[in-house]
Design an enzyme around this catalytic site. Structure first.
Site, short mmCIF file in Angstrom:
data_model
loop_
_atom_site.label_atom_id
_atom_site.label_comp_id
_atom_site.label_asym_id
_atom_site.label_seq_id
_atom_site.Cartn_x
_atom_site.Cartn_y
_atom_site.Cartn_z
CE LYS A 40 1.53 2.21 10.37
NZ LYS A 40 1.91 0.93 10.95
CG HIS A 79 -1.40 -3.75 15.62
ND1 HIS A 79 -0.11 -3.59 16.07
CD2 HIS A 79 -1.32 -3.90 14.27
CE1 HIS A 79 0.73 -3.66 15.04
NE2 HIS A 79 0.02 -3.84 13.94
CB CYS A 105 -1.23 -3.16 20.70
SG CYS A 105 -0.10 -2.53 19.43
CB CYS A 143 3.94 -5.35 17.51
SG CYS A 143 3.00 -3.85 17.76
CG HIS A 201 -0.48 -0.01 2.52
ND1 HIS A 201 0.25 1.04 3.02
CD2 HIS A 201 -0.57 -0.91 3.53
CE1 HIS A 201 0.58 0.79 4.26
NE2 HIS A 201 0.12 -0.40 4.59
CB CYS A 218 0.98 -6.94 20.13
SG CYS A 218 0.10 -6.30 18.68
CG HIS A 278 3.93 -1.45 2.44
ND1 HIS A 278 2.76 -2.06 2.07
CD2 HIS A 278 4.11 -1.76 3.75
CE1 HIS A 278 2.26 -2.72 3.09
NE2 HIS A 278 3.06 -2.55 4.13
CE LYS A 298 -6.16 -6.76 3.95
NZ LYS A 298 -5.67 -8.10 4.12
N1 MSP Z 1 8.13 -7.11 8.79
C1 MSP Z 1 8.36 -5.96 9.59
C2 MSP Z 1 9.68 -5.31 9.28
C3 MSP Z 1 10.88 -6.18 9.42
S1 MSP Z 1 12.33 -5.34 8.94
C4 MSP Z 1 13.57 -6.33 9.39
C5 MSP Z 1 7.25 -4.94 9.34
N2 MSP Z 1 6.58 -5.06 8.20
S2 MSP Z 1 5.35 -4.10 7.74
O1 MSP Z 1 4.82 -4.70 6.55
O2 MSP Z 1 4.46 -3.88 8.82
O3 MSP Z 1 6.04 -2.78 7.30
C6 MSP Z 1 6.24 -1.72 8.18
C7 MSP Z 1 6.87 -0.60 7.39
O4 MSP Z 1 6.06 -0.27 6.24
C8 MSP Z 1 6.98 0.71 8.14
O5 MSP Z 1 8.10 0.76 8.97
C9 MSP Z 1 7.08 1.67 6.99
O6 MSP Z 1 8.34 1.59 6.41
C10 MSP Z 1 6.04 1.12 6.04
N3 MSP Z 1 4.69 1.59 6.35
C11 MSP Z 1 3.60 0.81 6.60
N4 MSP Z 1 2.51 1.62 6.80
C12 MSP Z 1 2.89 2.91 6.70
C13 MSP Z 1 2.22 4.14 6.80
N5 MSP Z 1 0.92 4.25 6.99
N6 MSP Z 1 2.95 5.26 6.66
C14 MSP Z 1 4.30 5.23 6.44
N7 MSP Z 1 4.95 4.08 6.34
C15 MSP Z 1 4.29 2.90 6.45
O7 MSP Z 1 7.07 -4.09 10.17
#
Ligand code: MSP
Length: 520
Positions: free
Chosen positions: A296, A146, A143, A129, A18, A126, A21, A299
């Site tokens: 935020k 979440h 949390c 997380c 999304h 959690c 990411h 998903k």
């Molecule tokens: N799998 C772990 C990360 C492991 S790294 C060794 C994880 N994955 S995640 O799919 O939840 O991705 C989190 C990351 O996605 C955030 O740190 C950020 O880089 C990005 N983002 C996810 N949602 C976001 C927003 N709404 N806004 C900005 N960045 C976002 O955590």
């Protein structure tokens, strides 16, 4: 040889890619392109985080074995990033046997050094997380990320003696003021470390509860905790290209992520590296959240925007521009349709797009595309040149400081001056009299130089647009950031530029309601 290694988090595959990411990817890709333009060899690692409770539960929900589910979901990320044109040097899947072997090797090394012990534990976990939360982190029993209560888990597990390394981690962040950026996140980490509330890290899950993970090499009844596994992707991604690649790039590691995963990166990861006898990463670069309304984007909250839909409707550079221009790195930013349309129309369709089409169409009309000599030197000419000289100085500086919005602002200040120069010098009026044509030719030559400098400075922000601009100018990109403008040197005598093309069509939401990005 200067080097620059940049990573993004490896994403959980319980959601499709999304906008959140995508922002992290855009930042990492922009930084890699910028450092390449400044003469560094660069390496970008991203990937997917495929083990753990959350993924196992999601696979079960879909009635699929976890590996089948992972094999279906991971390519969505790989494909999305490829479609967006991000230059990824290694996409790491944590189910890749090369990654799994390295995780086992590292676990064994830490175990052999006496930094892993077996014990009973009860804690609040959690799944969102994928970590235990402390009582202090909860908000109203939930949390904070979440918005649901963690689960009480009590079982026998293996623990990493993280507390042994915390003083060294603390010292490192005290001594290296730029190791976590922006600085207030470093203060947050130092406060966490000073609180004394961080204990050892539980790094296993009994297979009786969770089978989906990397087996511990020293006890087959257990799998590895997902964060211990995932963080190692930053090393395995390099090692997949050989030990030399690892040695060359590792000391330059820049980990980009949002603030949600600061703790694992600033506490777990450096402790693990110290225990492994590896040098620490160079910097953590922490950005804020993209929010819709108050929440935020995520998903689980169901308010995401799909990057590929945005790309199809508006083009990747429009999306890149909005994300980089609208968010001050480190702070939250809100995504809304009106702001998106206003920004894109004002800056891209009007500011840049119009300038390109006006200049190129006059060049065609008056000189059949043939570039004229750069003569004369009026105050207006000097003013214009000074504005672009300033952009050439400021844009790389702001980029270096991760202030992408300021970098783009600085470039658009110069573009505004160029648009004003067109109005003030009025070449379209001058051209009515044939005697004025040398002056008109010189004005247009200067404006073509503005477009050249703009294309150079956009090469890391809007690579597609930069390429299109060079191709309209009939020139190759210099491939690096020049130290001075070099105006008058780019267009050889008799050089022809191309007729205009629309770089950014205006978005008209009233005419085409369907063009508005919609939440899913
Ligand atoms: N799998 C772990 C990360 C492991 S790294 C060794 C994880 N994955 S995640 O799919 O939840 O991705 C989190 C990351 O996605 C955030 O740190 C950020 O880089 C990005 N983002 C996810 N949602 C976001 C927003 N709404 N806004 C900005 N960045 C976002 O955590």
């Amino acid at each position: 040889m200067k080097r620059f290694y940049v990573t993004t988090p490896i994403y959980y595959i319980n959601a499709e890619p999304h906008l959140g990411h995508t922002y992290t990817m855009v930042v990492a890709d922009t930084l890699a392109r910028f450092h390449r333009a400044r003469g560094s060899e660069t390496f970008l690692v991203t990937g997917t985080d495929e083990h753990g409770d959350k993924i196992a539960a999601m696979a079960a929900e879909h009635g699929e074995p976890p590996k089948v589910y992972a094999d279906r979901m991971s390519p969505l990320f790989q494909q999305a990033w490829q479609d967006c044109g991000f230059v990824v040097d290694q996409f790491v899947r944590t189910t890749d046997p090369r990654h799994e072997r390295l995780v086992q090797e590292f676990l064994q090394r830490v175990y052999d050094n006496g930094d892993i012990y077996f014990s009973r534990y009860a804690g609040l976990y959690c799944t969102g997380c994928e970590r235990f939360l402390t009582e202090k982190e909860l908000v109203g029993g939930n949390c904070p990320d979440h918005k649901r209560p963690p689960e009480l888990i009590e079982e026998e597990n293996y623990f990493f003696r993280m507390t042994r390394y915390l003083p060294a981690v603390q010292q490192h962040f005290e001594a290296h003021a730029d190791a976590i950026f922006p600085d207030h996140y470093r203060n947050e980490v130092l406060a966490m470390l000073a609180s004394g509330g961080i204990g050892d890290l539980c790094i296993s899950r009994p297979k009786s509860r969770l089978e989906w993970g990397i087996e511990l090499p020293f006890d087959r009844r257990y799998v590895c905790y997902v964060w211990f596994d995932a963080l190692i992707s930053y090393v395995s991604g390099l090692k997949m290209h050989g030990e030399d690649t690892f040695r060359a790039f590792w000391p330059t590691a820049h980990h980009v992520m949002a603030k949600d995963i600061l703790k694992p990166h600033a506490i777990f990861w450096p402790s693990m590296l110290l225990a492994l006898g590896l040098p620490l990463f160079r910097r953590l670069l922490i950005h804020g959240y993209w929010v819709r309304g108050e929440a935020k984007m995520s998903k689980s909250l169901g308010n995401v925007i799909r990057p590929l839909d945005m790309k199809r409707q508006f083009g990747i550079d429009t999306l890149r521009y909005f994300l980089l221009r609208e968010m001050a790195f480190g702070q939250d930013a809100s995504f809304n349709e009106d702001a998106f349309v206003a920004r894109v129309n004002a800056d891209l369709a009007n500011g840049l797009g119009n300038l390109v089409s006006r200049v190129l169409s006059m060049q065609q009309r008056y000189f059949a595309g043939c570039v004229q000599p750069l003569e004369g030197d009026t105050p207006a000419d000097r003013d214009l040149q000074a504005a672009f000289a300033q952009a050439l100085e400021e844009v790389p500086q702001w980029t270096e400081q991760l202030a992408f919005h300021r970098a783009l602002e600085a470039l658009w200040r110069a573009l505004d001056r160029a648009n004003k120069y067109v109005v003030d010098t009025a070449p379209f009026t001058l051209a009515r009299n044939a005697q004025n044509l040398p002056r008109v030719g010189a004005i247009l030559h200067r404006l073509l130089e503005c477009l050249y400098t703009t294309a150079v400075l956009l090469s890391w922000f809007l690579p597609e647009t930069s390429q299109k601009m060079f191709s309209l100018l009939g020139l190759d990109s210099p491939g690096h950031v020049p130290s001075n403008l070099g105006w008058g040197e780019h267009f050889p005598p008799g050089h022809r530029v191309r007729p205009p093309a629309t770089l950014f069509p205006r978005i008209d939401l009233h005419r085409d309601e369907a063009a508005a990005p919609r939440p899913r």
